[in-house]
Design an enzyme around this catalytic site. Structure first.
Site, PDB file in Angstrom:
ATOM      1  N   CYS A 193       0.821  -1.207   0.000  1.00  0.00           N
ATOM      2  CA  CYS A 193       0.000   0.000   0.000  1.00  0.00           C
ATOM      3  C   CYS A 193       0.865   1.271   0.000  1.00  0.00           C
ATOM      4  O   CYS A 193       2.009   1.255   0.449  1.00  0.00           O
ATOM      5  CB  CYS A 193      -0.938   0.105   1.191  1.00  0.00           C
ATOM      6  N   ARG A 213       3.147   0.575  -5.335  1.00  0.00           N
ATOM      7  CA  ARG A 213       3.124  -0.110  -4.049  1.00  0.00           C
ATOM      8  C   ARG A 213       1.886  -0.978  -3.863  1.00  0.00           C
ATOM      9  O   ARG A 213       1.748  -1.694  -2.875  1.00  0.00           O
ATOM     10  CB  ARG A 213       3.178   0.912  -2.914  1.00  0.00           C
ATOM     11  N   TRP A 233      -2.816  -2.693  -1.543  1.00  0.00           N
ATOM     12  CA  TRP A 233      -2.445  -4.054  -1.910  1.00  0.00           C
ATOM     13  C   TRP A 233      -2.969  -4.886  -0.754  1.00  0.00           C
ATOM     14  O   TRP A 233      -2.444  -4.824   0.363  1.00  0.00           O
ATOM     15  CB  TRP A 233      -0.923  -4.173  -2.017  1.00  0.00           C
ATOM     16  N   ASN A 289      -0.700   1.651   5.921  1.00  0.00           N
ATOM     17  CA  ASN A 289       0.131   0.725   5.157  1.00  0.00           C
ATOM     18  C   ASN A 289       0.846  -0.159   6.161  1.00  0.00           C
ATOM     19  O   ASN A 289       1.594   0.335   7.004  1.00  0.00           O
ATOM     20  CB  ASN A 289       1.156   1.500   4.307  1.00  0.00           C
ATOM     21  N   GLY A 290       0.589  -1.466   6.080  1.00  0.00           N
ATOM     22  CA  GLY A 290       1.229  -2.388   7.015  1.00  0.00           C
ATOM     23  C   GLY A 290       0.245  -3.457   7.447  1.00  0.00           C
ATOM     24  O   GLY A 290      -0.811  -3.623   6.836  1.00  0.00           O
ATOM     25  N   GLU A 331      16.790 -15.838 -12.780  1.00  0.00           N
ATOM     26  CA  GLU A 331      16.157 -14.551 -13.045  1.00  0.00           C
ATOM     27  C   GLU A 331      15.148 -14.652 -14.196  1.00  0.00           C
ATOM     28  O   GLU A 331      14.036 -14.134 -14.117  1.00  0.00           O
ATOM     29  CB  GLU A 331      17.238 -13.493 -13.343  1.00  0.00           C
ATOM     30  N   LYS A 367      10.992 -13.967 -14.166  1.00  0.00           N
ATOM     31  CA  LYS A 367      10.284 -13.052 -15.070  1.00  0.00           C
ATOM     32  C   LYS A 367       9.201 -13.800 -15.860  1.00  0.00           C
ATOM     33  O   LYS A 367       8.136 -13.256 -16.126  1.00  0.00           O
ATOM     34  CB  LYS A 367      11.264 -12.388 -16.054  1.00  0.00           C
ATOM     35  N   GLU A 425       6.369 -14.110 -13.382  1.00  0.00           N
ATOM     36  CA  GLU A 425       5.818 -12.817 -12.961  1.00  0.00           C
ATOM     37  C   GLU A 425       5.113 -12.081 -14.107  1.00  0.00           C
ATOM     38  O   GLU A 425       4.024 -11.552 -13.921  1.00  0.00           O
ATOM     39  CB  GLU A 425       7.000 -11.986 -12.444  1.00  0.00           C
ATOM     40  N   HIS A 451      19.729 -35.141 -11.976  1.00  0.00           N
ATOM     41  CA  HIS A 451      19.427 -35.678 -10.644  1.00  0.00           C
ATOM     42  C   HIS A 451      17.929 -35.695 -10.357  1.00  0.00           C
ATOM     43  O   HIS A 451      17.524 -35.726  -9.212  1.00  0.00           O
ATOM     44  CB  HIS A 451      20.182 -34.883  -9.570  1.00  0.00           C
ATOM     45  N   LYS A 504       5.179  -3.399  -6.613  1.00  0.00           N
ATOM     46  CA  LYS A 504       6.591  -3.087  -6.863  1.00  0.00           C
ATOM     47  C   LYS A 504       7.436  -3.182  -5.592  1.00  0.00           C
ATOM     48  O   LYS A 504       8.567  -3.632  -5.629  1.00  0.00           O
ATOM     49  CB  LYS A 504       6.681  -1.681  -7.458  1.00  0.00           C
TER      50      LYS A 504
END
Ligand code: AGP
Length: 577
Positions: free
Chosen positions: A2, A27, A74, A100-101, A462, A466, A469, A485, A572
């Site tokens: 948030c 956010r 969020w 926010n939290g 990486e 992506k 995401e 393996h 983000k």
């Protein structure tokens, strides 16, 4: 996560708050809302979805008043809907909250508030009533906040708007909060972006501090309610360039910015940040062990750093921040390097706060200046990539990689970095048709495997992140040697396997044979094999291969018509545990 904003001054608050929320949307982007006050008249509008969409429907600027608070959400507690969107108002209409939290003991607080009728499912509304309850008991504002801070557990950046006194109470613990100082106006925001258009003077809240803001100005207090004098920071920010018509998405724009961003960092590391890189070099030379702490993409950049440092003979490890307390062993001779684009990732903060005083030194590598992680460390290197808007980190990751290459060069590794900006530019320009071709091949795949060795392992991890995401494809990035393996059992006819081959006689070539024998669809990323055009150079391969990976995931997501800059369920900056 948030983002929160606040304003108290002489201008109309709503457009300023809206501007701030747009800057903070990275956010969280589930829902948003604004509350303003005009002669004690309360105006609130909130809705679900992206801020510009809500604004088009509700027209925030029609909210009048020169004081107000705003929120972009969020979701952590309660579904994404209009009722759970902030701001929340008490039934008495005396108090409004944006938060926010996470209030961890919300159940316990709720039980204490037996007769309250809560409207939403949020933990924030409980905090709102809990605080109002304190005021109703006759405590002064300072006393009420002091007790609130003592009894409320969890993370919080809270703005309470008192509709009776026209005051804002700003409280911070763990979640970031900054106050911007204008002429006869005060701004509040989760970060300095929220108000950087209006002022370049800020005060950063530290944990358990609070401020009371009224038309007389602002005053800061510590958790004991004692007034404190805070330092005013003047900040400069590399301005975000607007997305122009050449780029449909910020992700693509930010990938195309990479040559320029790397060049900017390179210049800085040879001038204004020269001493810092020398200091970091000396810290590395004098420490027994180096631990990198990071999450997500920054963790993958750190994996690459450990590869480089290990080759130089240093004992270096990268640890995922959320597991640091379980597997990170710190002693007086350990150097800790926290790597984070945002500088606000809660997992990283949680990892380094407890060990701050028990290690040799604490260094931060961040993109956002004055961020919480930076403020906690003794030495800070800024990667200078400029504001990154897309949720997927691209240009910031490349700058992190460049910084590690430069550091390794300083420590004695033979790397040619002279042509790197031109090489990155050409790489982006010369591979677009091949990327489009491969994207077509991969767009309908359910699973993709990416294998790498040495520095290629970090890249494999990486690219797989992506693909998940941005392209919504299940992907696994792994060490090529691990394939035999177990995972090889999953390779069948046409299973896509991306193979990162950095050298002509790379041992990974035998893994290529293994997957080819099982009729896998092998896609080669290499300067020597396959159809991508990549400059040679073992050490710089990771940088080039990752950029191709970014472009590929972008193209796949585009073909699938996905929300590239704001993937579902993500934000983000991750300021929750
Ligand atoms: C990157 O594409 C992701 N959005 C994510 O993994 C991110 O790298 C992670 O949350 C860490 O963020 P930071 O670099 O700001 O600490």
């Amino acid at each position: 996560m948030c983002g929160i904003t606040g304003y108290l001054g002489y201008k109309q608050a709503a457009p300023i708050l809206l501007e701030g929320l747009k800057k903070l949307e990275y956010r969280g982007y589930d829902s948003a809302g604004i509350a303003t006050l005009e002669n004690h008249q309360i105006n609130i509008k909130k809705g679900v979805g992206a801020i510009s969409k809500i604004d088009a429907k509700l027209q925030f600027s029609k909210l009048h008043g020169t004081i107000g608070i705003g929120h972009t959400r969020w979701a952590t507690h309660g579904k994404v809907n209009q009722i759970n969107a902030h701001p929340h108002l008490t039934q008495s209409k005396n108090l409004i909250i944006v938060h926010n939290g996470i209030i961890e003991n919300f159940e316990e607080l709720k039980n204490k508030l037996n007769s309250v009728n809560l409207i939403s499912d949020t933990d924030s509304e409980i905090a709102l009533y809990y605080f109002e309850n304190k005021l109703n008991k006759g405590l002064t504002i300072k006393e009420a906040i002091k007790e609130f801070l003592k009894e409320v557990k969890g993370t919080l950046a809270i703005l309470f708007l008192n509709t009776q006194t026209n005051e804002i109470y700003a409280i911070k613990r763990d979640s970031p909060l900054a106050l911007g100082i204008g002429t006869n106006e005060i701004f509040l925001g989760s970060d300095i972006y929220a108000f950087s258009k209006f002022t370049h003077k800020a005060i950063f809240f530290e944990d358990n501090e609070f401020a009371i803001i009224s038309n007389k100005g602002f005053r800061f207090y510590n958790q004991n309610g004692l007034e404190i004098i805070k330092k005013i920071t003047k900040f400069n920010w590399v301005k975000e360039e607007k997305k122009n018509k050449n780029f449909e998405h910020y992700m693509l724009k930010e990938i195309y910015e990479e040559p320029k961003c790397i060049e900017r960092l390179s210049i800085s590391l040879n001038s204004d940040q020269k001493n810092k890189i020398q200091n970091l070099k000396n810290l590395i030379l004098n420490s027994k062990k180096i631990l990198f702490v990071a999450a997500g993409t920054s963790y993958h950049a750190s994996l690459y750093a450990t590869y480089l440092l290990t080759r130089l003979g240093f004992d270096a490890r990268a640890i995922i921040a959320s597991e640091f307390s379980n597997i990170g062993l710190v002693d007086k001779e350990t150097l800790i390097i926290a790597v984070s684009q945002s500088g606000e990732t809660m997992d990283v903060l949680d990892a380094i706060k407890p060990v701050k005083n028990s290690c040799y030194s604490l260094v931060s590598i961040v993109n956002v200046p004055h961020s919480s992680i930076e403020r906690l460390c003794f030495l800070n290197i800024n990667i200078l990539a400029g504001q990154e808007i897309a949720v997927a980190s691209t240009k910031t990751y490349s700058n992190e990689l460049y910084l590690f290459l430069k550091l390794s060069q300083e420590l004695g590794m033979k790397i040619n970095l002279e042509k790197i900006f031109d090489n990155v530019k050409e790489l982006i320009e010369n591979n677009s048709s091949q990327i489009k071709k491969v994207a077509q091949l991969l767009k309908n795949k359910k699973d993709i495997y990416i294998i790498g060795k040495g520095s290629g392992y970090a890249v494999a991890r990486e690219i797989s992140l992506k693909l998940k995401e941005v392209s919504y494809i299940h992907a696994e990035g792994m060490m090529s040697g691990e394939l035999k393996h177990g995972t090889l059992a999953l390779i069948e006819n046409k299973t896509p396997v991306i193979i990162l081959i950095s050298e002509k006689h790379d041992p990974i070539l035998s893994n290529l044979k293994e997957v080819e024998s099982r009729n896998a669809q092998a896609i080669l990323i290499s300067p020597y094999y396959g159809d991508f055009k990549i400059p040679e150079g073992k050490e710089t391969f990771a940088l080039y291969a990752s950029i191709l990976g970014f472009l590929l995931t972008y193209e796949i997501a585009k073909l699938k018509n996905l929300p590239i800059d704001k993937p579902r369920n993500l934000a983000k900056v991750v300021t929750v545990k």
